[in-house]
Design a protein around this motif. Sequence first.
Motif, short mmCIF file in Angstrom:
data_model
loop_
_atom_site.label_atom_id
_atom_site.label_comp_id
_atom_site.label_asym_id
_atom_site.label_seq_id
_atom_site.Cartn_x
_atom_site.Cartn_y
_atom_site.Cartn_z
N VAL A 15 0.88 -1.18 0.00
CA VAL A 15 0.00 0.00 0.00
C VAL A 15 0.91 1.22 0.00
N PRO A 16 1.30 1.72 -1.16
CA PRO A 16 2.31 2.79 -1.21
C PRO A 16 1.77 4.10 -0.65
N PRO A 17 2.49 4.74 0.26
CA PRO A 17 2.02 6.02 0.81
C PRO A 17 2.00 7.12 -0.23
N GLU A 18 2.73 6.94 -1.33
CA GLU A 18 2.74 7.96 -2.38
C GLU A 18 1.37 8.15 -3.03
N ILE A 19 0.42 7.27 -2.71
CA ILE A 19 -0.93 7.42 -3.27
C ILE A 19 -1.56 8.74 -2.84
N ILE A 20 -1.09 9.30 -1.72
CA ILE A 20 -1.61 10.57 -1.24
C ILE A 20 -1.33 11.69 -2.22
N ILE A 29 1.29 2.79 7.72
CA ILE A 29 1.66 1.59 8.49
C ILE A 29 2.45 0.63 7.62
N SER A 30 2.01 0.45 6.38
CA SER A 30 2.70 -0.45 5.47
C SER A 30 4.11 0.05 5.16
N ALA A 31 4.26 1.36 5.02
CA ALA A 31 5.59 1.93 4.74
C ALA A 31 6.55 1.63 5.87
N HIS A 32 6.08 1.70 7.11
CA HIS A 32 6.92 1.43 8.26
C HIS A 32 7.07 -0.07 8.55
N ARG A 33 6.13 -0.87 8.02
CA ARG A 33 6.10 -2.31 8.33
C ARG A 33 6.23 -2.53 9.84
N PHE A 34 5.38 -1.87 10.53
CA PHE A 34 5.43 -1.83 11.99
C PHE A 34 5.17 -3.22 12.58
N THR A 69 8.50 12.14 2.62
CA THR A 69 7.58 13.22 2.24
C THR A 69 6.16 12.69 2.10
N ALA A 70 6.02 11.51 1.52
CA ALA A 70 4.69 10.93 1.32
C ALA A 70 4.02 10.60 2.66
N THR A 71 4.75 9.98 3.57
CA THR A 71 4.14 9.62 4.85
C THR A 71 3.81 10.85 5.67
N ARG A 72 4.64 11.89 5.57
CA ARG A 72 4.33 13.13 6.28
C ARG A 72 3.07 13.78 5.71
N ILE A 120 -2.49 4.49 15.13
CA ILE A 120 -1.25 3.73 14.86
C ILE A 120 -0.40 4.44 13.83
N ALA A 121 -1.05 4.90 12.75
CA ALA A 121 -0.30 5.59 11.69
C ALA A 121 0.40 6.84 12.22
N LEU A 122 -0.30 7.64 13.00
CA LEU A 122 0.30 8.86 13.53
C LEU A 122 1.40 8.56 14.54
N HIS A 123 1.21 7.52 15.33
CA HIS A 123 2.26 7.13 16.28
C HIS A 123 3.54 6.76 15.54
N LEU A 124 3.39 6.07 14.41
CA LEU A 124 4.57 5.71 13.62
C LEU A 124 5.23 6.93 12.99
#
Length: 662
Positions: free
Chosen positions: A173-178, A205-210, A266-269, A297-301
């Motif tokens: 799930v690429p964060p660049e979709i944003i 979450i997927s980008a971090h693979r938490f 940049t994408a996750t931010r 969870i996403a914001l915590h990461l």
Amino acid sequence: MTTTADDAAREKSPLPAGETGISFARPPSDGTEEAARRAVLRATDHLLARQHTGGWWEENFGTDVSYDAHDLFLRHLLGVLDERVAVASGRWIRSQRSADGSWPLVFDGAGHLGTTVQAYVALRLAGHRPDEEHMLRSAARVRELGGVAAAPLEARMWLAMLGLWSWDDLPEVPPEIIALPKWAPLNIYSFGFVMRQALVSLSIISAHRFVRPVPFGIDELSAPSDGTDAALRTPAPVFGWEGLFRRANTALRAYRRVTPRPVRRTATRAGARWLVERQETDGSFGACTPITTWVVIALHLQGYSTDHPVLQAAFGFLDDCASWPADGVRKLQTVHGPVWDTCLSVTALRDAGLPAGHPALVKATDWLLTRQTDRPGDWAVRRPRLAPGGWSFQFHNQNYPDLDDTSEVVLALLRVDHPEPARVDGAVRRAARWCLGMQSANGGWGAFDADNTSSLPSKLPFFDFGEYCADQPTADVTAHVVEMLAALGMERDPATRRAVRRLLGQQEDSGAWSGRWGVNHVFGTGSVLQALAAAGTPGDHPAVRRAVAWLTSVQNEDGGWGEDWESYADPEHLGRGSSTPSQTAWALLGLLAAGEHDSDAVRAGVRRLTDRQTDAGTWEEPQFTGVLVPRAVACRYGYYRHVFPLMALARYAHRPGPEDVR
């Protein structure tokens, strides 16, 4: 699980002596009508007694135990799981288990693999040992249902974060979709609002693979073939959407390995900023617990600590949604729904004959007027020049008003004699303008967006929800908006006529209409028949006659109506199921709107409701007759058993005389 409802007909207590001001224009024609009037008076007193001092009505909104499990997972992942909360939540989750060891999506339903896996893991977090009898039975049932590898994607996402599944066996799930522009296919606004916030959260979450591992394994849940997602290990088909997106997923995995860190950062931010901008004043995201959980969870990461004001507010919302129905038992309410419960209660009480200026109705109107949205939400992406004016389901939800709540609120407001009519008229005008502006090109209305009709989101492997990833216009929502427009004297407006043509074109060969937000064809058909009648469609119209014939054909021998949740997946269940108060009422409301007041079907349905009314003046309904996502998330609206039977019986009991017939 067992119901506490008493299915035996029993003698009713005398009429209540409440001072409601309700009267009937003429004597009852027979015993059935007299019983209906007695039931209306009892139900009115019952509903009035339940109004909150602030003016609203609300009862628990329930789903399956998945979200209780998610709450425990969240607290473990953030390192804030309290033993008292874990143990009490575990007691609730265990209490909802079926005799075969599984957990269903609906009351008395078949065991659902994803829910059972998540409930089992949650019980392990709550301290239940795998060698306890109830855990052994549940593990065996998971294996019988196909094991963890066959579980829906959402369950495996949670397991990956808990260290119980491999991120490599999940779709990217690429964060660049944003960053995709609003006109691009598969941009975030091509998803429905619930999926949209979940998608942005999952991409982070997927980008971090938490991973925050739990101190146990779940090998006991593995079927012999478990261990990897077989679908991702077999070659992708050469043709079709599955093959296309499987190959795209492979490409995205390669992209992950070469993506420059600044680009991904940049994408996750950007995703985190987008999410924070949509936090509601009560601390929630999407005004519901499941989305709030993912976002936290996403914001915590992204670096938000558990004591950050954003997360503190979110946890405050989650705690507010928790109730303790018994000592040492904790359950989570998915969402608060006071706007919906209140407007339906007002309509039911006015149907009953409560005077339009009754203090309870004025107080409810005062409260509803404070809930109208006054700023643009995500809907404005497609309608940037449209002024706000809708209502949402919840106490606090400025970002996502919906057409269903808005239309039903207007229908309620129009029937109240308020001391400040100009204030009410202004709110109604704003709402009507917003609804008209939200009509989709095909003539119908979706729940939250206009023209959110792309089929592409349903093809992606991110969710298991199929066509419900978008927000297609539906017959039930369209019907409610049409009914509202007709109540405003706009039955001949081009927008209304276009919507009526849309509804007539959606009628199925059986004569029924499907229901998106209520189970299912009984709900859809009852809703559309009321809308067609309000818009001036004559009772002898072929579409109306076909719908009446269908409703009559699926009436149960006990006089009621019911439709099983499985009807969304299996046509054999369409219109079939044990009788419930809300579904019986939906069918009656449709038949009454079609002019069937004196039919045998209506009289039998009325007797079913009057016979099953409790001495308290309400009805028992443990079944789930509401829907969040067909085939995936069912829900139980606590007030459906109160308001819809009252509406149906009231419209029957206030028999129209010759002078009332147009």
